[in-house]
Enzyme design. Structure first.
Site, PDB file in Angstrom:
ATOM      1  N   SER A 127       0.856  -1.182   0.000  1.00 12.32           N
ATOM      2  CA  SER A 127       0.000   0.000   0.000  1.00 12.32           C
ATOM      3  C   SER A 127       0.888   1.227   0.000  1.00 12.32           C
ATOM      4  CB  SER A 127      -0.884  -0.070   1.252  1.00 12.32           C
ATOM      5  OG  SER A 127      -1.901   0.885   1.183  1.00 12.32           O
ATOM      6  N   ARG A 376       1.190  -3.565  -6.829  1.00  9.73           N
ATOM      7  CA  ARG A 376      -0.143  -4.132  -6.585  1.00  9.73           C
ATOM      8  C   ARG A 376      -1.164  -3.271  -7.333  1.00  9.73           C
ATOM      9  NH1 ARG A 376      -4.126  -6.934  -6.104  1.00  9.73           N
ATOM     10  NH2 ARG A 376      -5.181  -7.550  -4.190  1.00  9.73           N
ATOM     11  N   THR A 412      -7.961   1.745   3.101  1.00  8.12           N
ATOM     12  CA  THR A 412      -7.775   0.953   4.323  1.00  8.12           C
ATOM     13  C   THR A 412      -8.930   1.195   5.286  1.00  8.12           C
ATOM     14  OG1 THR A 412      -5.405   1.243   4.018  1.00  8.12           O
ATOM     15  CG2 THR A 412      -6.123   0.389   6.139  1.00  8.12           C
ATOM     16  N   CYS A 573       3.571  -5.905 -16.925  1.00  3.89           N
ATOM     17  CA  CYS A 573       3.871  -6.723 -15.744  1.00  3.89           C
ATOM     18  C   CYS A 573       5.058  -6.104 -14.994  1.00  3.89           C
ATOM     19  CB  CYS A 573       4.207  -8.149 -16.154  1.00  3.89           C
ATOM     20  SG  CYS A 573       4.828  -9.109 -14.756  1.00  3.89           S
ATOM     21  N   CYS A 598       6.241 -13.695 -10.063  1.00  2.00           N
ATOM     22  CA  CYS A 598       4.962 -12.975  -9.939  1.00  2.00           C
ATOM     23  C   CYS A 598       4.784 -12.389  -8.528  1.00  2.00           C
ATOM     24  CB  CYS A 598       3.813 -13.928 -10.261  1.00  2.00           C
ATOM     25  SG  CYS A 598       2.202 -13.198  -9.994  1.00  2.00           S
ATOM     26  N   CYS A 601       0.249  -8.935  -8.336  1.00  2.00           N
ATOM     27  CA  CYS A 601      -0.390  -7.609  -8.434  1.00  2.00           C
ATOM     28  C   CYS A 601      -1.723  -7.666  -9.175  1.00  2.00           C
ATOM     29  CB  CYS A 601       0.557  -6.615  -9.089  1.00  2.00           C
ATOM     30  SG  CYS A 601       0.713  -6.835 -10.867  1.00  2.00           S
ATOM     31  N   CYS A 604      -1.958  -8.324 -15.025  1.00  3.96           N
ATOM     32  CA  CYS A 604      -2.112  -9.047 -16.297  1.00  3.96           C
ATOM     33  C   CYS A 604      -3.549  -9.513 -16.487  1.00  3.96           C
ATOM     34  CB  CYS A 604      -1.146 -10.220 -16.358  1.00  3.96           C
ATOM     35  SG  CYS A 604      -1.199 -11.305 -14.928  1.00  3.96           S
TER      36      CYS A 604
HETATM   37  C1  LIG Z   1       0.178   1.545  -4.390  1.00  2.86           C
HETATM   38  C2  LIG Z   1      -0.968   1.645  -3.426  1.00  2.86           C
HETATM   39  C3  LIG Z   1      -1.053   2.732  -2.571  1.00  2.86           C
HETATM   40  C4  LIG Z   1      -2.107   2.817  -1.664  1.00  2.86           C
HETATM   41  N1  LIG Z   1      -2.117   3.855  -0.785  1.00  2.86           N
HETATM   42  C5  LIG Z   1      -3.040   3.873   0.195  1.00  2.86           C
HETATM   43  C6  LIG Z   1      -2.978   4.864   1.217  1.00  2.86           C
HETATM   44  O1  LIG Z   1      -2.089   5.707   1.231  1.00  2.86           O
HETATM   45  N2  LIG Z   1      -3.937   4.825   2.170  1.00  2.86           N
HETATM   46  C7  LIG Z   1      -4.919   3.888   2.193  1.00  2.86           C
HETATM   47  O2  LIG Z   1      -5.753   3.892   3.093  1.00  2.86           O
HETATM   48  N3  LIG Z   1      -5.002   2.956   1.221  1.00  2.86           N
HETATM   49  C8  LIG Z   1      -4.076   2.915   0.240  1.00  2.86           C
HETATM   50  N4  LIG Z   1      -4.128   1.928  -0.710  1.00  2.86           N
HETATM   51  C9  LIG Z   1      -5.255   0.996  -0.711  1.00  2.86           C
HETATM   52  C10 LIG Z   1      -5.158  -0.019   0.418  1.00  2.86           C
HETATM   53  O3  LIG Z   1      -3.934  -0.691   0.362  1.00  2.86           O
HETATM   54  C11 LIG Z   1      -6.311  -0.981   0.262  1.00  2.86           C
HETATM   55  O4  LIG Z   1      -7.507  -0.254   0.218  1.00  2.86           O
HETATM   56  C12 LIG Z   1      -6.391  -1.991   1.402  1.00  2.86           C
HETATM   57  O5  LIG Z   1      -5.207  -2.718   1.490  1.00  2.86           O
HETATM   58  C13 LIG Z   1      -7.580  -2.914   1.150  1.00  2.86           C
HETATM   59  O6  LIG Z   1      -7.646  -3.886   2.145  1.00  2.86           O
HETATM   60  P1  LIG Z   1      -8.282  -5.319   1.829  1.00  2.86           P
HETATM   61  O7  LIG Z   1      -8.194  -6.081   3.073  1.00  2.86           O
HETATM   62  O8  LIG Z   1      -9.581  -5.147   1.175  1.00  2.86           O
HETATM   63  O9  LIG Z   1      -7.336  -5.953   0.707  1.00  2.86           O
HETATM   64  P2  LIG Z   1      -5.786  -6.325   0.749  1.00  2.86           P
HETATM   65  O10 LIG Z   1      -5.038  -5.399   1.610  1.00  2.86           O
HETATM   66  O11 LIG Z   1      -5.371  -6.435  -0.668  1.00  2.86           O
HETATM   67  O12 LIG Z   1      -5.748  -7.755   1.430  1.00  2.86           O
HETATM   68  C14 LIG Z   1      -6.227  -8.901   0.795  1.00  2.86           C
HETATM   69  C15 LIG Z   1      -5.528 -10.110   1.391  1.00  2.86           C
HETATM   70  O13 LIG Z   1      -6.139 -11.290   0.876  1.00  2.86           O
HETATM   71  C16 LIG Z   1      -5.141 -12.216   0.505  1.00  2.86           C
HETATM   72  N5  LIG Z   1      -5.727 -13.077  -0.525  1.00  2.86           N
HETATM   73  C17 LIG Z   1      -6.156 -12.701  -1.747  1.00  2.86           C
HETATM   74  N6  LIG Z   1      -6.687 -13.750  -2.393  1.00  2.86           N
HETATM   75  C18 LIG Z   1      -6.590 -14.812  -1.557  1.00  2.86           C
HETATM   76  C19 LIG Z   1      -6.974 -16.182  -1.672  1.00  2.86           C
HETATM   77  N7  LIG Z   1      -7.600 -16.649  -2.754  1.00  2.86           N
HETATM   78  N8  LIG Z   1      -6.717 -17.005  -0.635  1.00  2.86           N
HETATM   79  C20 LIG Z   1      -6.100 -16.550   0.494  1.00  2.86           C
HETATM   80  N9  LIG Z   1      -5.718 -15.239   0.641  1.00  2.86           N
HETATM   81  C21 LIG Z   1      -5.975 -14.394  -0.365  1.00  2.86           C
HETATM   82  C22 LIG Z   1      -4.003 -11.347   0.016  1.00  2.86           C
HETATM   83  O14 LIG Z   1      -2.769 -12.049   0.039  1.00  2.86           O
HETATM   84  C23 LIG Z   1      -4.056 -10.189   1.013  1.00  2.86           C
HETATM   85  O15 LIG Z   1      -3.284 -10.421   2.147  1.00  2.86           O
HETATM   86  C24 LIG Z   1      -3.105   1.816  -1.644  1.00  2.86           C
HETATM   87  C25 LIG Z   1      -3.019   0.721  -2.489  1.00  2.86           C
HETATM   88  C26 LIG Z   1      -1.963   0.621  -3.373  1.00  2.86           C
HETATM   89  C27 LIG Z   1      -1.859  -0.584  -4.259  1.00  2.86           C
HETATM   90  S1  SF4 Z   2      -0.026 -10.722 -11.355  1.00  3.56           S
HETATM   91 FE1  SF4 Z   2       0.476 -10.700 -13.526  1.00  3.56          FE
HETATM   92  S2  SF4 Z   2       1.225  -8.653 -13.929  1.00  3.56           S
HETATM   93 FE2  SF4 Z   2       1.314  -8.946 -11.701  1.00  3.56          FE
HETATM   94  S3  SF4 Z   2       3.346  -9.695 -11.270  1.00  3.56           S
HETATM   95 FE3  SF4 Z   2       2.061 -11.486 -11.549  1.00  3.56          FE
HETATM   96  S4  SF4 Z   2       2.277 -11.982 -13.714  1.00  3.56           S
HETATM   97 FE4  SF4 Z   2       3.011  -9.899 -13.478  1.00  3.56          FE
END
Ligand SMILES: Cc1cc2nc3c(=O)[nH]c(=O)nc-3n(C[C@H](O)[C@H](O)[C@H](O)COP(=O)(O)OP(=O)(O)OC[C@H]3O[C@@H](n4cnc5c(N)ncnc54)[C@H](O)[C@@H]3O)c2cc1C
Ligand code: SF4
Length: 629
Positions: A127, A376, A412, A573, A598, A601, A604
């Site tokens: 994040s 991601r 979050t 990617c 991979c 993220c 793809c």
């Molecule tokens: C680059 C970036 C910057 C960001 N900046 C901010 C910020 O500054 N402030 C903020 O509040 N938010 C920010 N966000 C958004 C924030 O990270 C998300 O909104 C938050 O993490 C969402 O929480 P979640 O629990 O829904 O999903 P996630 O945090 O993505 O958690 C999902 C979890 O499920 C697991 N999972 C997925 N599929 C499976 C499966 N099939 N089986 C078992 N486990 C699985 C994953 O491994 C992961 O641990 C940002 C996001 C990104 C990518």
């Molecule tokens: S999810 Fe797809 S785009 Fe992301 S790292 Fe893996 S192969 Fe590359």
């Protein structure tokens, strides 16, 4: 074994569970007697003599038609819980914690099991992150006393537009989404790890290293639970001597908290037609690095955002640079590119590397050291793109259905709150002795109703037009003007809702209509090549397993993606997984998938212009090994 950069973090007791053979926790296992639990799947074996076989995964080549699988024992064990949660992110963990808090308040027993594909809680979390503490305060009013790792209150907010050589400061007016006072800069993986400890202390059963690979259904069509993935399959799809079937986890309600573009959520959308009344989801890819910098340049609490260079005005995106107040002079920096970009030559990773050389950015990094890298996808569709959230036997929370506030780049707090609202609705059904459920799996429709009454919905509704307002001729600057006029004056009260142009993958133009982009070579000090970057993510997968990047048709990458779009997967990617290499015959090319790299993220799966790539879960525990990303 996972490798890569790690600093000492307190090892929670559940890390021992990552070793599948030692896992003692699926106690009182009940053997399901079934001849073969392989569900019929669509086979689109398009391999011909001319097209080398790439995909060997059983989701494309069913095992019940494969002689190598004859006689293999496909029985699965099953375990019963009240609630099963998929994904230990902020959403899933908040849901688990809230359920256990309610159970304790009402003196009830509720069994909550949570599976997470990372080998440690927080190791797949990536994040920014500048977070609003609102939901955390609701979940644990005493979070400070409990030692939650929020060490950096925001002290300074900066926003600017970059041209190639200069930075134009933009004032942040009170009430705009970019205002960050009252928020905290965190390493979200550490916050998630801390939430995991709190959940475990409350009695949640947490299983890291277990990926949910399949949704299970009752005969009446409601969700019955999930199955974790099988392990011990060779790269060519044949069973190894160590083959072990996944486990079934059954529940009254299954909560899907997979984060942005969930692999199981995709199946649920189809099965229950959950997206029929919303717009297609739109996404961005976020790339991030952690640096230790020269102490003199370190300004703990400073938050900086930019838009503009190196992207053109029609490509949505921008940067973040956060100064953390940890034990060392640490900054988190990153770059987000909207995945609705049109030019197939665009390379988000190289845009990020180029951005660091801007005269307003490079001085902060000079003399510093990069210590971590990752990427991601994140949701950018906003409230217009949120699907129906409930269905018989299950529901979606957090970034899985897309509850992120796009102009704030914050999800979050909304993810956590959705998990809490969901658990309150689930709990009241679990303890309702007069409940007459139409389906075996409970349909918790009150969750969606209650979420729509909560501050989450109000917040997402107010900002709904900001992202789609970037689709005019003025591009990103049109979005800024819209924000300055309509959002600032009306706070989302305008009586219209703007639309997105369509799915991101459909926005890509043929290569012949676009200009290739010349990227500068990395200098190895400020900018870096892809492979040395991926090495810093600690990513690893068991080498001898079928690639989890599956192709519905192995011929499409060369016949369409390469021929029409010049192989955009080589560029979008962020981990160098896709490479077009010359055929052994010397004529033509083939796609090589370096699945071990991979970082999960999901880009793809989102951006492939042919929608031929289907990301499925690899063996549990595989993937990045982030430390506080
Ligand atoms: C680059 C970036 C910057 C960001 N900046 C901010 C910020 O500054 N402030 C903020 O509040 N938010 C920010 N966000 C958004 C924030 O990270 C998300 O909104 C938050 O993490 C969402 O929480 P979640 O629990 O829904 O999903 P996630 O945090 O993505 O958690 C999902 C979890 O499920 C697991 N999972 C997925 N599929 C499976 C499966 N099939 N089986 C078992 N486990 C699985 C994953 O491994 C992961 O641990 C940002 C996001 C990104 C990518
Ligand atoms: S999810 Fe797809 S785009 Fe992301 S790292 Fe893996 S192969 Fe590359």
């Amino acid at each position: 074994m996972l490798v890569g950069y790690r600093t000492p973090v307190k090892e929670p007791t559940w890390t021992i569970l990552m070793y599948r053979n030692l896992c003692p926790c699926f106690h009182a296992l009940k053997l399901i007697k079934k001849d073969c639990l392989l569900s019929p799947r669509v086979s689109r074996c398009a391999s011909t003599a001319a097209v080398p076989r790439i995909t060997t995964h059983y989701t494309i080549h069913p095992r019940d038609k494969d002689k190598r699988w004859e006689g293999v024992n496909m029985e699965r064990f099953a375990e019963e819980a009240d609630v099963v949660i998929v994904g230990a992110g902020p959403a899933g963990l908040s849901a688990a914690i809230r359920l256990k808090q309610l159970a304790a308040e009402h003196n009830r027993e509720v069994r909550v099991c949570l599976v997470e594909k990372a080998s440690q809680i927080g190791a797949h979390t990536l994040s920014g992150a500048c977070v609003e503490p609102r939901s955390l305060e609701e979940l644990f009013p005493d979070w400070k006393e409990r030692g939650a790792p929020l060490h950096t209150p925001v002290t300074e907010d900066k926003f600017g537009i970059l041209t190639e050589t200069s930075r134009i400061p933009v004032p942040i007016l009170p009430g705009l989404p970019m205002v960050n006072h009252g928020n905290y800069i965190v390493r979200l993986g550490h916050l998630v790890s801390w939430l995991g400890e709190q959940a475990e202390a409350l009695g949640v059963e947490i299983y890291p290293g277990y990926a949910a690979a399949e949704v299970l259904f009752h005969e009446d069509g409601s969700v019955k639970g999930i199955a974790t993935n099988d392990v011990g399959i060779q790269k060519d799809g044949a069973p190894k001597a160590t083959f072990e079937r996944g486990l079934e986890l059954h529940a009254k309600v299954t909560v899907f908290a997979e984060g942005c573009h969930g692999h199981l959520a995709k199946q649920l959308y189809k099965k229950y037609n959950l997206r029929e009344n919303c717009q297609p989801q739109s996404y961005g890819i976020g790339l991030k690095e952690l640096w230790t910098i020269d102490e003199k340049k370190w300004k703990p609490g400073r938050v900086e955002h930019t838009v503009g260079w190196p992207l053109d005005r029609h490509t949505y995106g921008g940067s973040f640079l956060y100064h953390l107040n940890e034990r060392e002079p640490l900054v988190a920096l990153g770059f987000v590119v909207g995945l609705d970009y049109q030019n197939p030559y665009l390379n988000p990773f190289r845009e990020f590397q180029r951005w660091k050389h801007h005269p307003s950015v490079q001085p902060t990094l000079e003399g510093g050291k990069r210590i971590a890298y990752g990427a991601r996808a994140l949701n950018e569709g906003g409230i217009q793109s949120i699907p129906k959230l409930t269905f018989p036997g299950g529901l979606l929370i957090g970034c899985s259905p897309g509850l992120l506030n796009v102009p704030k780049i914050k999800g979050t707090h909304t993810a956590m709150k959705s998990g809490m609202v969901a658990s309150e609705a689930i709990f009241s059904q679990l303890i309702n002795e007069n409940l007459q459920s139409k389906t075996i799996g409970l349909d918790v429709q009150e969750y969606e109703e209650n979420l729509k009454k909560s501050w989450v919905w109000k917040e997402l509704y107010a900002v709904r037009n900001i992202r789609p307002s970037c689709h005019t001729v003025l591009g990103v600057y049109g979005g800024m003007i819209y924000t300055g006029i309509f959002y600032w004056l009306l706070r989302g009260m305008e009586p219209w809702t703007l639309k997105h142009p369509g799915p991101d993958f459909a926005q890509l133009k043929p290569a012949k209509d676009c200009t290739p982009i010349e990227y500068p070579k990395p200098d190895g000090k400020i900018s870096f090549d892809l492979l040395s970057s991926v090495a810093l993510s600690g990513t690893n997968h068991e080498h001898d397993q079928p690639p989890h990047l599956t192709l519905k048709d192995d011929s499409v990458p060369v016949s369409r993606n390469l021929a029409v779009f010049d192989g955009p997967e080589q560029r979008f990617c962020p981990a160098g997984v896709y490479e077009y290499v010359p055929l052994e015959t010397g004529e033509g090319s083939r796609l090589q998938i370096n699945a071990q790299n991979c970082v999960h993220c999901k880009t793809c799966d989102i951006k492939d212009p042919s929608q031929n790539i289907n990301w499925v879960v690899p063996e549990g525990g595989g993937g990045p090994a982030y430390n506080g990303m």
